[in-house]
Motif scaffolding. Structure first.
Motif, PDB file in Angstrom:
ATOM      1  N   LEU A  57       0.890  -1.215   0.089  1.00 20.12           N
ATOM      2  CA  LEU A  57      -0.005  -0.217  -0.138  1.00 20.12           C
ATOM      3  C   LEU A  57       0.832   1.127  -0.071  1.00 20.12           C
ATOM      4  CD1 LEU A  57      -2.689  -1.451   2.285  1.00 20.12           C
ATOM      5  CD2 LEU A  57      -3.244  -0.410  -0.110  1.00 20.12           C
ATOM      6  N   GLU A  58       2.022   1.118   0.520  1.00 20.91           N
ATOM      7  CA  GLU A  58       2.905   2.377   0.340  1.00 20.91           C
ATOM      8  C   GLU A  58       3.031   2.932  -1.150  1.00 20.91           C
ATOM      9  OE1 GLU A  58       6.037   2.791   4.024  1.00 20.91           O
ATOM     10  OE2 GLU A  58       6.684   1.602   2.246  1.00 20.91           O
ATOM     11  N   PHE A  59       3.377   1.925  -1.846  1.00 24.29           N
ATOM     12  CA  PHE A  59       3.337   2.181  -3.471  1.00 24.29           C
ATOM     13  C   PHE A  59       1.874   2.578  -4.371  1.00 24.29           C
ATOM     14  CE2 PHE A  59       7.305   0.478  -2.056  1.00 24.29           C
ATOM     15  CZ  PHE A  59       8.363   1.416  -2.620  1.00 24.29           C
ATOM     16  N   HIS A  60       0.735   1.659  -3.642  1.00 25.67           N
ATOM     17  CA  HIS A  60      -0.476   1.969  -4.189  1.00 25.67           C
ATOM     18  C   HIS A  60      -0.771   3.292  -3.780  1.00 25.67           C
ATOM     19  CE1 HIS A  60      -1.393  -1.496  -6.751  1.00 25.67           C
ATOM     20  NE2 HIS A  60      -0.984  -2.205  -5.759  1.00 25.67           N
ATOM     21  N   VAL A  61      -0.869   3.811  -2.504  1.00 26.39           N
ATOM     22  CA  VAL A  61      -1.238   5.004  -2.164  1.00 26.39           C
ATOM     23  C   VAL A  61      -0.254   6.078  -2.808  1.00 26.39           C
ATOM     24  CG1 VAL A  61      -1.473   6.509  -0.111  1.00 26.39           C
ATOM     25  CG2 VAL A  61      -2.261   4.218  -0.053  1.00 26.39           C
ATOM     26  N   GLY A  62       1.252   5.845  -2.852  1.00 27.73           N
ATOM     27  CA  GLY A  62       1.871   6.959  -3.655  1.00 27.73           C
ATOM     28  C   GLY A  62       1.421   6.934  -5.329  1.00 27.73           C
ATOM     29  N   ALA A  63       1.001   5.879  -5.774  1.00 31.15           N
ATOM     30  CA  ALA A  63       0.504   5.961  -7.277  1.00 31.15           C
ATOM     31  C   ALA A  63      -0.710   6.843  -7.212  1.00 31.15           C
ATOM     32  CB  ALA A  63       0.546   4.622  -7.836  1.00 31.15           C
ATOM     33  N   ALA A  64      -1.544   6.816  -6.230  1.00 32.81           N
ATOM     34  CA  ALA A  64      -2.928   7.246  -6.296  1.00 32.81           C
ATOM     35  C   ALA A  64      -2.784   8.851  -6.168  1.00 32.81           C
ATOM     36  CB  ALA A  64      -3.615   6.713  -5.185  1.00 32.81           C
ATOM     37  N   LEU A  65      -2.044   9.085  -5.078  1.00 37.59           N
ATOM     38  CA  LEU A  65      -1.616  10.446  -4.878  1.00 37.59           C
ATOM     39  C   LEU A  65      -1.155  11.313  -5.988  1.00 37.59           C
ATOM     40  CD1 LEU A  65      -0.553  10.396  -1.105  1.00 37.59           C
ATOM     41  CD2 LEU A  65      -2.523  11.257  -1.861  1.00 37.59           C
ATOM     42  N   ALA A  66      -0.067  10.474  -6.692  1.00 36.52           N
ATOM     43  CA  ALA A  66       0.640  10.946  -7.949  1.00 36.52           C
ATOM     44  C   ALA A  66      -0.237  11.208  -9.104  1.00 36.52           C
ATOM     45  CB  ALA A  66       1.741  10.190  -8.352  1.00 36.52           C
ATOM     46  N   ALA A  67      -1.350  10.532  -9.011  1.00 35.69           N
ATOM     47  CA  ALA A  67      -2.358  10.431 -10.034  1.00 35.69           C
ATOM     48  C   ALA A  67      -3.368  11.425  -9.863  1.00 35.69           C
ATOM     49  CB  ALA A  67      -3.046   9.159 -10.388  1.00 35.69           C
ATOM     50  N   GLY A  68      -3.474  12.101  -8.669  1.00 37.61           N
ATOM     51  CA  GLY A  68      -4.636  13.177  -8.159  1.00 37.61           C
ATOM     52  C   GLY A  68      -5.958  12.566  -7.801  1.00 37.61           C
ATOM     53  N   ALA A  69      -5.742  11.006  -7.347  1.00 39.81           N
ATOM     54  CA  ALA A  69      -6.690  10.386  -6.878  1.00 39.81           C
ATOM     55  C   ALA A  69      -7.420  10.997  -5.568  1.00 39.81           C
ATOM     56  CB  ALA A  69      -6.698   9.027  -6.711  1.00 39.81           C
ATOM     57  N   ASP A  70      -8.502  10.821  -5.262  1.00 40.73           N
ATOM     58  CA  ASP A  70      -9.338  11.147  -4.122  1.00 40.73           C
ATOM     59  C   ASP A  70      -9.621  10.233  -3.309  1.00 40.73           C
ATOM     60  OD1 ASP A  70     -11.659  10.889  -5.430  1.00 40.73           O
ATOM     61  OD2 ASP A  70     -12.092  13.175  -5.217  1.00 40.73           O
ATOM     62  N   THR A  71      -9.796   8.643  -4.021  1.00 36.96           N
ATOM     63  CA  THR A  71     -10.532   7.707  -3.316  1.00 36.96           C
ATOM     64  C   THR A  71      -9.751   6.604  -3.611  1.00 36.96           C
ATOM     65  OG1 THR A  71     -12.829   8.853  -3.487  1.00 36.96           O
ATOM     66  CG2 THR A  71     -12.723   6.649  -3.081  1.00 36.96           C
ATOM     67  N   LEU A  72      -9.566   5.487  -2.545  1.00 37.47           N
ATOM     68  CA  LEU A  72      -9.274   4.195  -3.024  1.00 37.47           C
ATOM     69  C   LEU A  72     -10.389   3.203  -3.033  1.00 37.47           C
ATOM     70  CD1 LEU A  72      -6.272   4.226  -0.320  1.00 37.47           C
ATOM     71  CD2 LEU A  72      -6.195   4.710  -2.969  1.00 37.47           C
ATOM     72  N   VAL A  73     -10.409   2.174  -4.201  1.00 35.12           N
ATOM     73  CA  VAL A  73     -11.319   1.249  -4.155  1.00 35.12           C
ATOM     74  C   VAL A  73     -10.724  -0.133  -4.457  1.00 35.12           C
ATOM     75  CG1 VAL A  73     -13.397   0.448  -5.497  1.00 35.12           C
ATOM     76  CG2 VAL A  73     -12.999   2.901  -5.412  1.00 35.12           C
ATOM     77  N   THR A  74     -11.135  -0.953  -3.653  1.00 35.72           N
ATOM     78  CA  THR A  74     -10.554  -2.130  -3.708  1.00 35.72           C
ATOM     79  C   THR A  74     -11.349  -3.159  -3.231  1.00 35.72           C
ATOM     80  OG1 THR A  74      -8.443  -3.523  -3.202  1.00 35.72           O
ATOM     81  CG2 THR A  74      -9.456  -2.602  -1.156  1.00 35.72           C
ATOM     82  N   SER A  75     -11.043  -4.561  -3.211  1.00 42.53           N
ATOM     83  CA  SER A  75     -12.131  -5.608  -2.812  1.00 42.53           C
ATOM     84  C   SER A  75     -11.254  -7.099  -2.364  1.00 42.53           C
ATOM     85  CB  SER A  75     -12.766  -6.045  -4.029  1.00 42.53           C
ATOM     86  OG  SER A  75     -12.001  -6.504  -4.999  1.00 42.53           O
ATOM     87  N   GLY A  76     -11.853  -7.972  -1.615  1.00 44.56           N
ATOM     88  CA  GLY A  76     -11.623  -8.994  -1.060  1.00 44.56           C
ATOM     89  C   GLY A  76     -12.586  -9.874  -0.195  1.00 44.56           C
ATOM     90  N   ARG A  77     -12.181 -10.766   0.380  1.00 49.24           N
ATOM     91  CA  ARG A  77     -13.108 -11.585   1.187  1.00 49.24           C
ATOM     92  C   ARG A  77     -13.453 -10.759   2.308  1.00 49.24           C
ATOM     93  NH1 ARG A  77     -12.905 -17.180   0.206  1.00 49.24           N
ATOM     94  NH2 ARG A  77     -11.818 -17.593  -1.950  1.00 49.24           N
ATOM     95  N   ARG A  78     -14.468 -11.280   3.061  1.00 48.61           N
ATOM     96  CA  ARG A  78     -14.943 -10.585   4.250  1.00 48.61           C
ATOM     97  C   ARG A  78     -13.929 -10.204   5.339  1.00 48.61           C
ATOM     98  NH1 ARG A  78     -16.530 -14.227   8.117  1.00 48.61           N
ATOM     99  NH2 ARG A  78     -16.984 -16.289   7.184  1.00 48.61           N
ATOM    100  N   TRP A  79     -12.856 -11.352   5.348  1.00 55.34           N
ATOM    101  CA  TRP A  79     -11.913 -11.160   6.522  1.00 55.34           C
ATOM    102  C   TRP A  79     -10.442 -10.677   5.914  1.00 55.34           C
ATOM    103  CZ3 TRP A  79     -14.268 -15.871   5.360  1.00 55.34           C
ATOM    104  CH2 TRP A  79     -13.690 -16.714   4.226  1.00 55.34           C
ATOM    105  N   SER A  80     -10.657  -9.834   4.645  1.00 54.06           N
ATOM    106  CA  SER A  80      -9.642  -9.522   4.101  1.00 54.06           C
ATOM    107  C   SER A  80      -8.600  -8.480   4.659  1.00 54.06           C
ATOM    108  CB  SER A  80      -9.869  -8.738   2.627  1.00 54.06           C
ATOM    109  OG  SER A  80      -8.542  -8.155   2.129  1.00 54.06           O
ATOM    110  N   ASN A  81      -7.342  -9.039   4.962  1.00 54.59           N
ATOM    111  CA  ASN A  81      -6.324  -8.041   5.728  1.00 54.59           C
ATOM    112  C   ASN A  81      -5.940  -6.941   4.710  1.00 54.59           C
ATOM    113  OD1 ASN A  81      -5.919  -9.779   7.988  1.00 54.59           O
ATOM    114  ND2 ASN A  81      -4.765 -11.023   6.554  1.00 54.59           N
ATOM    115  N   HIS A  82      -5.915  -7.356   3.461  1.00 59.59           N
ATOM    116  CA  HIS A  82      -5.775  -6.237   2.513  1.00 59.59           C
ATOM    117  C   HIS A  82      -6.731  -4.855   2.489  1.00 59.59           C
ATOM    118  CE1 HIS A  82      -5.018  -4.155  -1.388  1.00 59.59           C
ATOM    119  NE2 HIS A  82      -6.304  -4.309  -1.834  1.00 59.59           N
ATOM    120  N   CYS A  83      -7.961  -5.176   2.665  1.00 57.29           N
ATOM    121  CA  CYS A  83      -9.056  -4.423   2.806  1.00 57.29           C
ATOM    122  C   CYS A  83      -8.950  -3.719   4.001  1.00 57.29           C
ATOM    123  CB  CYS A  83     -10.377  -5.037   2.764  1.00 57.29           C
ATOM    124  SG  CYS A  83     -10.722  -5.459   0.772  1.00 57.29           S
TER     125      CYS A  83
END
Length: 327
Positions: A57-83
């Motif tokens: 997530l250090e690099f996904h958030v970095g990429a999102a901010l560099a692209a001017g994003a204001d929202t993260l959208v992702t998915s996973g199982r209900r117990w997802s650590n990534h989510c």
């Protein structure tokens, strides 16, 4: 050799995760001292109750901010650590977060789902367990955000693409530095593998730093043969990014759990492994992910097939201890 990525990065870590020796656990596996287990404590990383996905997530958030994003959208199982950790990273970075969780909805939200909401994420649970429904809902949420003027950044399941897995390359280099400082020469690193990003990143990072231990992934979500293709592709992508010849990187070694029960299903051997580590070292592991790899280590070491100095990769996920699993 060290390596510094030139990809955008938003710092979520406050330093290396600890590398701890497990003397009483090792003695329980072999009282004659034939194995010396160390644990890489990714569970102690600083946000959202910790976990290895913060590195991605250090690099996904970095990429999102560099692209001017204001929202993260992702998915996973209900117990997802990534989510859960995406929700924590979004809170830290000032980004809105929408999470799409695989259904059907339970009568009562589980531990991770409650934490997702506490962190401020919008939580959307699909009506069924179909992956296609989850993917369609991710696209619909992202499209709705765009139509309303938002700027969403979509992260794939697990965040284990070539962007996120850069963080795991750095983890491999970090481990090489720690074992050198401690004078260790591990023959094997054992970890749970689901989406494959951690295993691929460790292989490339360890090769970059000239740490020649084998990396054994215990396939806890899908059969090892199915996971292998994705790990191989990701290793090739990361090797090209880092500039390491593919031939210099170790073999992708994947094994199935000794008694596969399916992802998110209770596993008696994993429950026993969880209890053994807790009662010898005071360390918890989650039953969904990390404990299944720990059970494999216990069985192999007890049979004498794993010996010497071993590093076990604690991926985090401790809220999973409070999830209700199917039996």
């Amino acid at each position: 050799m060290t390596w510094t990525p030139d990809a955008p990065r938003y710092r979520l870590l406050d330093g290396p995760s600890p590398l701890h020796r497990l003397p009483r656990f090792s003695a329980a596996l072999d009282p004659d001292g034939g194995i010396d287990v160390w644990v890489k404590r990714e569970d102690l990383l600083p946000l959202g109750l910790g976990g290895n996905k913060l590195r991605n997530l250090e690099f996904h958030v970095g990429a999102a901010l560099a692209a001017g994003a204001d929202t993260l959208v992702t998915s996973g199982r209900r117990w997802s650590n990534h989510c859960r950790l995406t929700a924590a990273a979004g809170a830290k970075a000032g980004l809105a977060v929408h999470l799409v969780l695989t259904g059907p909805p339970g009568a009562v939200p589980g531990a991770n789902e409650r934490l997702d909401g506490l962190l401020g994420a919008g939580v959307h649970v699909t009506a069924s367990a179909e992956r296609s429904e989850r993917a369609a809902l991710v696209e619909r949420i992202a499209s709705d955000l765009r139509r309303s003027g938002g700027r969403p950044y979509v992260i794939e399941v697990g965040g284990s693409d070539p962007i996120g897995a850069i963080g795991q390359v750095l983890a491999g280099i970090e481990l090489a530095t720690q074992v050198a400082e401690l004078g260790l020469d591990p023959g094997m690193v054992i970890l749970p593998t689901a989406t494959g990003g951690t295993q691929a990143g460790l292989l490339v990072g360890m090769a970059t730093a000239d740490l020649r231990a084998s990396v054994v992934g215990v396939a806890v979500a899908h059969p090892a043969a199915e996971v292998r293709r994705g790990v191989d592709r990701l290793v090739a992508d990361l090797a090209a990014t880092v500039g390491v010849p593919r031939a210099s990187i170790g073999t992708v070694t994947l094994v199935d759990p000794a008694r596969p029960t399916g992802y998110g299903r209770a596993d008696p051997s994993a429950e026993s492994a969880t209890a053994l580590l807790a009662r010898t070292e005071g360390i918890f592991v989650d039953p969904i992910y990390t404990a299944k790899a720990l059970a494999w280590l216990i069985e192999e070491a007890s049979a004498g097939r794993v010996r010497g100095t071993v590093v076990f990769w604690h991926a985090g996920g401790l809220p999973g201890l409070f999830e209700t699993l199917e039996r």
